[in-house]
Enzyme design. Sequence first.
Site, PDB file in Angstrom:
ATOM      1  N   THR A  76       0.864  -1.191   0.000  1.00 47.02           N
ATOM      2  CA  THR A  76       0.000   0.000   0.000  1.00 47.02           C
ATOM      3  C   THR A  76       0.893   1.231   0.000  1.00 47.02           C
ATOM      4  OG1 THR A  76      -1.627  -1.227   1.278  1.00 47.02           O
ATOM      5  CG2 THR A  76      -1.843   1.171   1.262  1.00 47.02           C
ATOM      6  N   CYS A 113      -2.562  -1.639   9.256  1.00 47.08           N
ATOM      7  CA  CYS A 113      -3.018  -0.972   8.027  1.00 47.08           C
ATOM      8  C   CYS A 113      -3.788   0.329   8.273  1.00 47.08           C
ATOM      9  CB  CYS A 113      -3.856  -1.924   7.195  1.00 47.08           C
ATOM     10  SG  CYS A 113      -2.871  -3.252   6.475  1.00 47.08           S
TER      11      CYS A 113
HETATM   12  P1  NAD Z   1       4.954  -7.081   7.024  1.00 44.69           P
HETATM   13  O1  NAD Z   1       5.717  -6.013   7.682  1.00 44.69           O
HETATM   14  O2  NAD Z   1       4.265  -8.133   7.839  1.00 44.69           O
HETATM   15  O3  NAD Z   1       5.895  -7.870   5.989  1.00 44.69           O
HETATM   16  C1  NAD Z   1       6.804  -7.254   5.114  1.00 44.69           C
HETATM   17  C2  NAD Z   1       8.016  -8.166   4.988  1.00 44.69           C
HETATM   18  O4  NAD Z   1       8.873  -7.678   3.974  1.00 44.69           O
HETATM   19  C3  NAD Z   1       8.862  -8.249   6.248  1.00 44.69           C
HETATM   20  O5  NAD Z   1       8.952  -9.598   6.687  1.00 44.69           O
HETATM   21  C4  NAD Z   1      10.217  -7.688   5.830  1.00 44.69           C
HETATM   22  O6  NAD Z   1      11.302  -8.294   6.493  1.00 44.69           O
HETATM   23  C5  NAD Z   1      10.212  -7.988   4.350  1.00 44.69           C
HETATM   24  N1  NAD Z   1      11.113  -7.168   3.543  1.00 44.69           N
HETATM   25  C6  NAD Z   1      11.323  -5.832   3.562  1.00 44.69           C
HETATM   26  N2  NAD Z   1      12.228  -5.472   2.642  1.00 44.69           N
HETATM   27  C7  NAD Z   1      12.611  -6.610   1.999  1.00 44.69           C
HETATM   28  C8  NAD Z   1      13.519  -6.893   0.946  1.00 44.69           C
HETATM   29  N3  NAD Z   1      14.242  -5.942   0.343  1.00 44.69           N
HETATM   30  N4  NAD Z   1      13.673  -8.182   0.558  1.00 44.69           N
HETATM   31  C9  NAD Z   1      12.962  -9.165   1.154  1.00 44.69           C
HETATM   32  N5  NAD Z   1      12.084  -8.955   2.165  1.00 44.69           N
HETATM   33  C10 NAD Z   1      11.907  -7.689   2.575  1.00 44.69           C
HETATM   34  O7  NAD Z   1       3.908  -6.356   6.087  1.00 44.69           O
HETATM   35  P2  NAD Z   1       2.463  -6.855   5.608  1.00 44.69           P
HETATM   36  O8  NAD Z   1       1.479  -6.719   6.705  1.00 44.69           O
HETATM   37  O9  NAD Z   1       2.572  -8.130   4.883  1.00 44.69           O
HETATM   38  O10 NAD Z   1       2.130  -5.685   4.565  1.00 44.69           O
HETATM   39  C11 NAD Z   1       2.844  -5.519   3.356  1.00 44.69           C
HETATM   40  C12 NAD Z   1       2.195  -4.405   2.567  1.00 44.69           C
HETATM   41  O11 NAD Z   1       0.851  -4.775   2.221  1.00 44.69           O
HETATM   42  C13 NAD Z   1       2.075  -3.087   3.323  1.00 44.69           C
HETATM   43  O12 NAD Z   1       2.197  -2.032   2.425  1.00 44.69           O
HETATM   44  C14 NAD Z   1       0.666  -3.131   3.880  1.00 44.69           C
HETATM   45  O13 NAD Z   1       0.133  -1.852   4.113  1.00 44.69           O
HETATM   46  C15 NAD Z   1      -0.080  -3.836   2.770  1.00 44.69           C
HETATM   47  N6  NAD Z   1      -1.261  -4.572   3.180  1.00 44.69           N
HETATM   48  C16 NAD Z   1      -1.266  -5.281   4.337  1.00 44.69           C
HETATM   49  C17 NAD Z   1      -2.405  -5.997   4.701  1.00 44.69           C
HETATM   50  C18 NAD Z   1      -2.452  -6.761   6.006  1.00 44.69           C
HETATM   51  O14 NAD Z   1      -3.563  -7.142   6.412  1.00 44.69           O
HETATM   52  N7  NAD Z   1      -1.338  -6.996   6.681  1.00 44.69           N
HETATM   53  C19 NAD Z   1      -3.536  -5.998   3.878  1.00 44.69           C
HETATM   54  C20 NAD Z   1      -3.478  -5.288   2.680  1.00 44.69           C
HETATM   55  C21 NAD Z   1      -2.341  -4.574   2.342  1.00 44.69           C
END
Ligand code: NAD
Length: 452
Positions: free
Chosen positions: A125, A281
């Site tokens: 996002t 989020c």
């Molecule tokens: P999160 O923080 O749980 O996971 C992100 C992961 O990416 C982490 O484990 C981190 O170590 C890894 N990461 C970061 N940089 C990296 C790189 N260069 N190489 C490899 N791994 C890397 O985040 P999330 O909750 O999964 O959310 C991800 C995105 O999706 C965000 O933008 C969030 O707003 C969006 N989103 C989340 C949800 C939700 O319910 N969690 C729903 C819709 C959208």
Amino acid sequence: MSSTKTISVIGCGYVGLTTATVLASCGYKVYAVEKDPKRLSVLKSGKSFFYEPGIDELIAKGLDNKNLIITDDLESSVAKSDIMFSCVGTPDNPDGSSDLTYVFGVAEQASKVLKPKTIFVQKSTVPVGTGQKVKAIFAKNNCRSAYVSNPEFLREGSAIHDTLFPDRIVVGGKSSADNEAVIEIYKSVIANHNSVAKIANITPLDTATKTNYISTTLASAELIKVTANAFLALKISFANSIAKLADKANANAVDVLEAVGADKRIGNDFLKAGRGYGGGCFPKDVSGLIHSAHEYGVNLEIMKSATAVNESMPEYIVAKALESLGKPLNGRPVVVLGLAFKAGTSDTRRSPAITIANLLVSKGAKVKTYDPQASQESKEDLDQKIVIESSLSSALKNTKVIFVATDWDEFVEMDLREAQKLSKAELFVDCMNRFDSKVVGANNFKYVGVGQ
Ligand code: NAD
């Protein structure tokens, strides 16, 4: 189920791991790239590092049939892929704007190795306009790959279900051919949804939902995601504002909101009063939207108000409970049931349940707490004086006040007579309006709800 396409998914959090495991279960060869060494080692052992129904089953299946490759090697994974999904975190900066360090970091790394025909799909996002900045990174690195925004709408706690049975897929890129190529991947997921649901051992909730495929521009796709979350946050804060009025006017907010939501133009979803929204989020997506609107010269006052109402709710509920108790909490035992920001997840980011527990400590209560899944995750944010219990019955034992702060089934379905026997509590605070006040009252608790 087998496909010739190779996909890499960067970032294995809630979104990335769900995406990677579902795609692997649909027959794609998937490189799931995670850079955090602790998370990586848990994943390599064949388990998820967070609680999500069905995810462990899909990891096991993917590792077993070798469709899922868990790695920290972004460059070689991306270089071998036909399509890549970037799913890294976009937390907020202290000023509320979106921290895009991880997003730009992935763009920088990937754009040096992407094959020209590989599509870079952004699932994180991001504020509207981010895609143009990513494209500037591509240009600097002479990368000719297409960039497409494909925001994610899954909900934690039903992440696999939402991925298999989505109500909409939004894809925004420069060419409709690129959008279509991404949509094709989702069509194949949906074609396999029943068999993957079986592997994950999850029951489809709503198989009648028809997926809407929305192909649009890059900026519109980016804006759709943050607008959707902002509107849901707005609905919750609107319900909470009406609940405050209902409390003063001696009306029942549950009845009021249910009747209002019965109007099809309004709808009942998210029109519920309670302790407010939290999680990884809504809070940061709303603050990110306010901030990015400001950069475009637009004042999103309405979302500033929604944020203020949301932040007031834990304090409002604790004050209402104290007033009802009629005496200070000094040293009195209080239990807070639930720590996760919502039921069905171990995620405690910005959880109002934790805010309530910590507030009660600051008011002098002796606080214990219990959550079926989120005890470990909450430790960092919980006041150190709070005792974390390992079962509902030990949490309930000998307490003055019960706060149900997260509506896990285990709490909503608890035997209230047994709860009264164990706790001998005076007051029952229903922070999410999930109990029938009459039933709670019949079990010798004084009931406190939100707006009722
Ligand atoms: P999160 O923080 O749980 O996971 C992100 C992961 O990416 C982490 O484990 C981190 O170590 C890894 N990461 C970061 N940089 C990296 C790189 N260069 N190489 C490899 N791994 C890397 O985040 P999330 O909750 O999964 O959310 C991800 C995105 O999706 C965000 O933008 C969030 O707003 C969006 N989103 C989340 C949800 C939700 O319910 N969690 C729903 C819709 C959208």
